[in-house]
Design an enzyme around this catalytic site. Structure first.
Site, PDB file in Angstrom:
ATOM      1  N   ASP A  67     -48.355  55.033  12.209  1.00  0.00           N
ATOM      2  CA  ASP A  67     -48.469  53.637  12.502  1.00  0.00           C
ATOM      3  C   ASP A  67     -48.540  52.602  11.315  1.00  0.00           C
ATOM      4  OD1 ASP A  67     -50.928  54.545  12.459  1.00  0.00           O
ATOM      5  OD2 ASP A  67     -51.157  54.315  14.578  1.00  0.00           O
ATOM      6  N   ASN A 136     -59.623  54.736  24.142  1.00  0.00           N
ATOM      7  CA  ASN A 136     -59.166  54.446  25.510  1.00  0.00           C
ATOM      8  C   ASN A 136     -58.007  55.342  25.608  1.00  0.00           C
ATOM      9  OD1 ASN A 136     -56.968  53.624  23.565  1.00  0.00           O
ATOM     10  ND2 ASN A 136     -56.748  51.694  24.333  1.00  0.00           N
ATOM     11  N   HIS A 138     -55.635  56.629  23.264  1.00  0.00           N
ATOM     12  CA  HIS A 138     -54.097  56.360  22.441  1.00  0.00           C
ATOM     13  C   HIS A 138     -54.261  57.154  21.352  1.00  0.00           C
ATOM     14  CE1 HIS A 138     -56.194  52.880  19.525  1.00  0.00           C
ATOM     15  NE2 HIS A 138     -56.212  54.155  18.983  1.00  0.00           N
ATOM     16  N   GLU A 143     -50.672  52.818  23.571  1.00  0.00           N
ATOM     17  CA  GLU A 143     -51.803  52.313  24.192  1.00  0.00           C
ATOM     18  C   GLU A 143     -51.352  52.712  25.549  1.00  0.00           C
ATOM     19  OE1 GLU A 143     -54.494  51.152  22.739  1.00  0.00           O
ATOM     20  OE2 GLU A 143     -53.952  50.061  21.175  1.00  0.00           O
TER      21      GLU A 143
END
Ligand code: F6R
Length: 241
Positions: A67, A136, A138, A143
């Site tokens: 990313d 979380n 990810h 996400e």
């Protein structure tokens, strides 16, 4: 999933670097999928040491990163491009022409994503994908949400991710709110996946990833469906398992 228990962060870093080294020795022209963030810094440090000791050769290696922030230039110290150069690329004999990240400065997000998917396809596919794990769940910047997104896409970063990234920027306003990320299909197409996890704060999410329901509200849970995943986690991260 293969779970390798490490004593602490350093031990996790050495074990994960040894797995990547083995991959590079077995296939000197392999394609490595790489991650940024705090967790893999020690792994990259170990790989640099192996290189300096003459045990690793990066000259045939191709890399594709997961990313990149949108709207941040490569010379910005917080860009993932900068991170990769700082932690690995500038310290080993890799051919920079074969190191790829999404183009964070491409304003046309559809183009940025299509271009990156083409780049990944042209490498012939990822042999070993290194992943960190978000609090979380990810992976990359995929996400939590209603679906798993297949291809490279532009994401609005979750509030918790923006908060977690806040420590790297002078002010909240400077923290990027969007990023380009590889999709779940691309990650899952890697032949092998190596996940590094450290710290007690990751223990609850790591438990969900390994034993929880496979669902897009914990994106990394999809890794349960991959045939060759190795998780290298320290005692603290494994403390709930
Ligand atoms: C980084 C990335 C993210 C991180 C994750 C964990 O390229 O894709 O998914 O791996 O946010 O970050 P750290 O290691 O800083 O806890």
């Amino acid at each position: 999933m293969r779970i390798i228990r490490a004593k602490d962060y350093d031990d996790m870093s050495r074990k994960a670097a040894n797995i990547i080294s083995a991959q590079m020795i077995m296939k000197p022209n392999c394609v490595l999928g790489l991650a940024t963030g705090s967790t893999p810094i020690g792994v990259y440090g170990q790989l640099v040491s192996h290189y300096q000791e003459g045990d690793l050769d990066f000259s045939g290696i191709t890399t594709v990163n997961l990313d990149e922030y949108r709207g941040i230039s490569r010379d910005n110290e917080q860009s993932y491009y900068y991170f990769m150069h700082d932690n690995l690329f500038s310290k080993v004999n890799i051919d920079l022409k074969r190191t790829f990240l999404p183009d964070g400065m491409e304003p046309d997000s559809a183009k940025a994503c299509q271009d990156y998917d083409r780049v990944i396809a042209e490498t012939g596919g990822v042999d070993l994908q290194l992943l960190g794990l978000g609090h979380n769940g990810h992976i990359g910047f995929n996400e939590p949400g209603p679906i798993f997104k297949a291809q490279t896409h532009c994401v609005k970063l979750a509030e918790s991710t923006i908060k977690a990234n806040r420590r790297f920027f002078a002010s909240e306003e400077e923290v990027p709110k969007e990023a380009y990320t590889m999709g779940i299909k691309t990650i899952m197409q890697a032949k092998k996946i190596l996940v590094v996890v450290s710290g007690a704060d990751k223990a609850p999410i790591l438990k969900k990833v390994i034993y929880g329901e496979i669902a897009p509200d914990v994106q990394a849970s999809v890794l349960q469906l991959h045939g060759d995943v190795t998780v290298v986690a320290d005692e603290a991260a494994l403390s709930e398992i």
